[in-house]
Scaffold this motif. Structure first.
Motif, PDB file in Angstrom:
ATOM      1  N   ILE A 264       0.871  -1.181   0.000  1.00 18.43           N
ATOM      2  CA  ILE A 264       0.000   0.000   0.000  1.00 18.43           C
ATOM      3  C   ILE A 264       0.899   1.219   0.000  1.00 18.43           C
ATOM      4  CG2 ILE A 264      -1.745   1.262   1.308  1.00 18.43           C
ATOM      5  CD1 ILE A 264      -2.290  -1.495   2.658  1.00 18.43           C
ATOM      6  N   MET A 265       0.748   2.042  -1.008  1.00 19.85           N
ATOM      7  CA  MET A 265       1.561   3.252  -1.100  1.00 19.85           C
ATOM      8  C   MET A 265       0.624   4.439  -0.886  1.00 19.85           C
ATOM      9  SD  MET A 265       4.606   4.421  -1.594  1.00 19.85           S
ATOM     10  CE  MET A 265       4.835   6.188  -1.412  1.00 19.85           C
ATOM     11  N   GLY A 266       0.571   4.870   0.365  1.00 18.23           N
ATOM     12  CA  GLY A 266      -0.295   6.005   0.685  1.00 18.23           C
ATOM     13  C   GLY A 266       0.495   7.300   0.609  1.00 18.23           C
ATOM     14  N   GLY A 267      -0.175   8.380   0.264  1.00 14.70           N
ATOM     15  CA  GLY A 267       0.528   9.658   0.215  1.00 14.70           C
ATOM     16  C   GLY A 267      -0.410  10.770  -0.213  1.00 14.70           C
ATOM     17  N   THR A 268       0.111  11.970  -0.130  1.00 11.45           N
ATOM     18  CA  THR A 268      -0.666  13.114  -0.607  1.00 11.45           C
ATOM     19  C   THR A 268      -0.443  13.270  -2.114  1.00 11.45           C
ATOM     20  OG1 THR A 268      -0.133  14.106   1.524  1.00 11.45           O
ATOM     21  CG2 THR A 268      -1.247  15.504  -0.061  1.00 11.45           C
TER      22      THR A 268
ATOM     23  N   PHE B  12       2.443  -1.668   4.292  1.00 10.93           N
ATOM     24  CA  PHE B  12       2.293  -0.225   4.065  1.00 10.93           C
ATOM     25  C   PHE B  12       3.685   0.363   3.837  1.00 10.93           C
ATOM     26  CE2 PHE B  12       1.214   4.105   4.486  1.00 10.93           C
ATOM     27  CZ  PHE B  12      -0.161   4.230   4.440  1.00 10.93           C
ATOM     28  N   ILE B  13       3.885   0.945   2.671  1.00 12.16           N
ATOM     29  CA  ILE B  13       5.216   1.424   2.260  1.00 12.16           C
ATOM     30  C   ILE B  13       5.368   2.907   2.613  1.00 12.16           C
ATOM     31  CG2 ILE B  13       6.748   1.728   0.272  1.00 12.16           C
ATOM     32  CD1 ILE B  13       4.944  -0.505  -1.111  1.00 12.16           C
ATOM     33  N   THR B  14       6.446   3.232   3.324  1.00 13.83           N
ATOM     34  CA  THR B  14       6.656   4.628   3.733  1.00 13.83           C
ATOM     35  C   THR B  14       8.137   5.000   3.644  1.00 13.83           C
ATOM     36  OG1 THR B  14       7.215   4.184   6.034  1.00 13.83           O
ATOM     37  CG2 THR B  14       4.877   4.367   5.535  1.00 13.83           C
ATOM     38  N   GLY B  15       8.402   6.276   3.870  1.00 16.17           N
ATOM     39  CA  GLY B  15       9.764   6.748   4.097  1.00 16.17           C
ATOM     40  C   GLY B  15      10.016   6.814   5.595  1.00 16.17           C
ATOM     41  N   SER B  16      11.294   6.994   5.973  1.00 22.80           N
ATOM     42  CA  SER B  16      11.653   6.968   7.389  1.00 22.80           C
ATOM     43  C   SER B  16      11.004   8.114   8.179  1.00 22.80           C
ATOM     44  CB  SER B  16      13.169   6.998   7.546  1.00 22.80           C
ATOM     45  OG  SER B  16      13.737   8.009   6.745  1.00 22.80           O
ATOM     46  N   ASP B  17      10.672   9.234   7.519  1.00 23.07           N
ATOM     47  CA  ASP B  17       9.985  10.320   8.241  1.00 23.07           C
ATOM     48  C   ASP B  17       8.643   9.814   8.783  1.00 23.07           C
ATOM     49  OD1 ASP B  17       9.354  10.242   5.397  1.00 23.07           O
ATOM     50  OD2 ASP B  17       8.145  12.040   5.690  1.00 23.07           O
ATOM     51  N   SER B  18       7.956   9.008   7.995  1.00 23.07           N
ATOM     52  CA  SER B  18       6.666   8.461   8.454  1.00 23.07           C
ATOM     53  C   SER B  18       6.853   7.470   9.595  1.00 23.07           C
ATOM     54  CB  SER B  18       5.940   7.768   7.302  1.00 23.07           C
ATOM     55  OG  SER B  18       5.732   8.653   6.228  1.00 23.07           O
TER      56      SER B  18
END
Ligand code: ATP
Ligand code: MG
Length: 200
Positions: free
Chosen positions: A7-11, A105-111
């Motif tokens: 899941i690639m969530g984002g704005t 759920f795929i995120t960057g380290s900030d998330s």
């Protein structure tokens, strides 16, 4: 065995190559059958700033992922309206794909660093794995995170990737100044932004 779904969530305001790279790196590393891009309707952490309309963000996402057969787009957060809490999204996906499906759920380290502030964070991490890809300017204190999350830390997987110091904020700023964003986002997205005069 159930499907393995990213899941690639984002704005995605706008979507850029780092979003695509982390999705593809996660797909490969965790042998995901597919990655679903889910643009947020109202990102709960960005209530204080103006977000580009959903129509344009969806259109840009569609253009960006069109050439990858493993990538698809879901409008569920937009159709649901209200704040786009990931827990509600996972529950909807579990109903759709069945409980054998495994979600990442795929995120960057900030998330990952702020994941504990997300809506019902513990329940969320119990419901789906997290993949935290490394992002410049957001170092991870693994010991502190492991202590914060306890047994749930095993559901949060860190994935080192080639660092890309790119953000939508940086691209919006460049576009507002009339500077080039070429190669930071896929060509069709750049062309759409230019045609619509977004971010000027
Ligand atoms: P903004 O600057 O508007 O916050 P953004 O570039 O952070 O935009 P988002 O839509 O907020 O993009 O991010 C969606 C997801 O992609 C988040 O989990 C974020 O951590 C991740 N992400 C975005 N850019 C990168 C990057 N350069 N490296 C790793 N992860 C990234
Ligand atoms: Mg962001």
């Amino acid at each position: 065995m159930g499907e393995r779904i990213g899941i690639m969530g984002g704005t995605f305001d706008p979507i850029h190559i780092a979003h695509l790279v982390i999705a593809e790196e996660a797909r490969q590393a965790y042998k995901l059958d597919r990655v679903i891009f889910i643009p947020a309707y109202i990102p709960p952490h960005k209530l204080d700033r103006k977000i580009t309309g959903v129509y344009d963000r969806v259109k840009m996402t569609e253009l960006a992922i069109a050439d990858n057969p493993a990538f698809s787009l879901s409008l569920m957060e937009i159709e649901r309206q209200g704040p786009s809490y990931s827990l509600l999204t996972i529950k909807e996906l579990q109903r759709e794909y069945g409980h054998e499906a495994e979600f990442y759920f795929i995120t960057g380290s900030d998330s990952i660093n702020e994941l504990h502030t997300w809506y019902h964070a513990e329940e969320l991490v119990r419901a789906c794995h997290f993949i935290g890809t490394t992002r410049p300017d957001s170092p991870l204190d693994e010991a502190a995170l492991a202590e914060r999350w306890g047994e749930l830390w095993s559901r949060i997987h860190l994935l080192p990737i080639p660092q890309l110091d790119i953000s939508s904020t940086m691209l919006r700023q460049r576009l507002a100044k009339g500077e080039s964003v070429r190669y930071f986002l896929p060509f069709p997205v750049a062309a759409y932004i230019a045609e619509m005069g977004l971010y000027q």
